[in-house]
Write a protein that holds these residues in place. Structure first.
Motif, mmCIF file in Angstrom:
data_model
loop_
_atom_site.group_PDB
_atom_site.id
_atom_site.type_symbol
_atom_site.label_atom_id
_atom_site.label_comp_id
_atom_site.label_asym_id
_atom_site.label_seq_id
_atom_site.Cartn_x
_atom_site.Cartn_y
_atom_site.Cartn_z
ATOM 1 N N GLU A 74 0.826 -1.207 0.000
ATOM 2 C CA GLU A 74 0.000 0.000 0.000
ATOM 3 C C GLU A 74 0.864 1.262 0.000
ATOM 4 N N MET A 75 2.037 1.185 0.627
ATOM 5 C CA MET A 75 2.966 2.320 0.577
ATOM 6 C C MET A 75 3.425 2.586 -0.851
ATOM 7 N N ILE A 76 3.768 1.513 -1.562
ATOM 8 C CA ILE A 76 4.184 1.655 -2.965
ATOM 9 C C ILE A 76 3.027 2.214 -3.796
ATOM 10 N N HIS A 77 1.835 1.695 -3.567
ATOM 11 C CA HIS A 77 0.661 2.160 -4.309
ATOM 12 C C HIS A 77 0.399 3.635 -4.039
ATOM 13 N N SER A 78 0.484 4.044 -2.776
ATOM 14 C CA SER A 78 0.231 5.438 -2.420
ATOM 15 C C SER A 78 1.275 6.366 -3.030
ATOM 16 N N TYR A 79 2.530 5.930 -3.020
ATOM 17 C CA TYR A 79 3.583 6.726 -3.661
ATOM 18 C C TYR A 79 3.262 6.935 -5.137
ATOM 19 N N ALA A 147 7.171 -2.924 -9.190
ATOM 20 C CA ALA A 147 6.964 -1.496 -8.978
ATOM 21 C C ALA A 147 7.856 -0.626 -9.853
ATOM 22 N N GLY A 148 8.895 -1.204 -10.442
ATOM 23 C CA GLY A 148 9.914 -0.418 -11.118
ATOM 24 C C GLY A 148 9.754 -0.308 -12.620
ATOM 25 N N ALA A 149 10.899 -0.098 -13.275
ATOM 26 C CA ALA A 149 10.915 0.161 -14.719
ATOM 27 C C ALA A 149 10.358 -0.999 -15.522
ATOM 28 N N GLU A 150 10.498 -2.223 -15.002
ATOM 29 C CA GLU A 150 10.005 -3.405 -15.708
ATOM 30 C C GLU A 150 8.536 -3.679 -15.412
ATOM 31 N N GLY A 151 7.952 -2.892 -14.521
ATOM 32 C CA GLY A 151 6.558 -3.081 -14.140
ATOM 33 C C GLY A 151 5.788 -1.778 -14.166
ATOM 34 N N LEU A 183 1.638 -4.492 -9.865
ATOM 35 C CA LEU A 183 1.604 -4.390 -8.400
ATOM 36 C C LEU A 183 0.473 -5.228 -7.814
ATOM 37 N N LEU A 184 -0.655 -5.283 -8.523
ATOM 38 C CA LEU A 184 -1.756 -6.132 -8.064
ATOM 39 C C LEU A 184 -1.337 -7.602 -8.110
ATOM 40 N N SER A 185 -0.644 -7.983 -9.176
ATOM 41 C CA SER A 185 -0.146 -9.355 -9.290
ATOM 42 C C SER A 185 0.825 -9.685 -8.164
#
Length: 293
Positions: A74-79, A147-151, A183-185
């Motif tokens: 959720e932190m990654i999603h919020s960012y 979360a990164g460049a590949e996603g 990110l959901l995956s």
């Protein structure tokens, strides 16, 4: 009340409490903590962290660190939402029914709040005590990929570059497999990693996650047309104004709805292959494809 409603009510509270705890214990400038907390604790469906816990529930595994892993997602999603709303990106002033982070705190602090959340997530996983070193390394590796460049970040770039252009269905799918689906995956796979699931189970979860991630985005595209800003908690109709490629713009609204149901069916087939098609993951699939915000 359905099993899913009960599960969501019980676990949303746990997630909200843990998110607040993780932010409140930070020793950082007050302004930064306030900006991070503003977006992280602004509510929302919490689908990603709930998915982590739902997979563990289905696999009948308990681990005290699971809710913390769920919170890092959720932190990654919020960012990503903070940065996505910036003037240089989608330039939006409404998120979850509230003014966006940069409207309240200014662009510079909003950017830094997002930076703070994404880096905090990885540190928290590294410091977990109820998972093996191998599990933690696996989680960090797959989260950085997703979360990164590949996603997700790569998907955002593809989405941005596609504005004003006509994408093919294959190109549009590539955008959303990365931007929304990655990110959901990861949330779904993270539950399997924490549970030490078999290779067969992980493959089924991976297939389910792929199709439910696409279904999630298709429903988002449909709601951008059919929903209101009050329902969505963000500006409705923004995709059309931004000339973004969406499933309705390529397939028509009716075609997008048919494609949504196809992705749903493929997700359920994956669950059937490992006999998980009668529980929470099925109910989550129904929820995602029928939600109104």
């Amino acid at each position: 009340m359905s099993n899913l409603q009960t599960f969501i009510q019980e676990n949303q509270l746990v997630i909200e409490q843990k998110l607040a705890e993780l932010i409140n214990e930070l020793t950082v400038p007050t302004e930064l903590k306030d900006a991070m907390a503003y977006s992280l604790l602004a509510g929302g469906k919490r689908i990603r962290p709930l998915y982590v816990l739902a997979v563990l529930e289905e696999l009948q595994v308990k681990n005290e660190d699971a809710v913390i892993v769920a919170c890092t997602i959720e932190m990654i999603h919020s960012y990503s939402l903070i940065h996505d709303d910036l003037p240089a990106m989608d330039d939006d002033d409404l998120r979850r029914g509230k003014p966006t982070n940069h409207i309240v705190f200014g662009e510079a602090l909003a950017i830094l709040a997002g930076d703070g959340l994404v880096t905090l997530a990885f540190g928290i996983i590294a410091r977990l005590t109820n998972l093996s070193a191998e599990q933690k390394l696996n989680l960090v590796d797959k989260l950085s990929f997703s979360a990164g460049a590949e996603g997700m970040v790569g998907g955002q770039v593809l989405d941005m570059l596609g504005e004003g252009k006509s994408l093919t269905m294959t190109e549009l799918e590539q955008v959303h497999v990365n931007k929304t689906g990655a990110l959901l995956s990861f949330s779904i796979l993270a539950g399997g990693i924490i549970a030490n699931a078999s290779e067969e189970m992980m493959n089924a979860l991976r297939t389910y996650a792929f199709h439910i991630g696409l279904a999630f985005q298709i429903q988002d595209d449909i709601l951008d047309i059919e929903g209101t800003s009050e329902q969505l908690g963000k500006t409705a109709g923004k995709d059309v104004l931004s000339e973004k490629n969406t499933y309705p713009s390529i397939l028509t609204l009716e075609g997008a709805k048919k494609h949504l149901h196809m992705q749903y069916d493929l997700a359920i087939e994956a669950l059937e292959s490992v006999n998980l098609h009668k529980g929470l993951l099925l109910e989550f699939a129904n929820y995602i494809t029928k939600r109104t915000n």
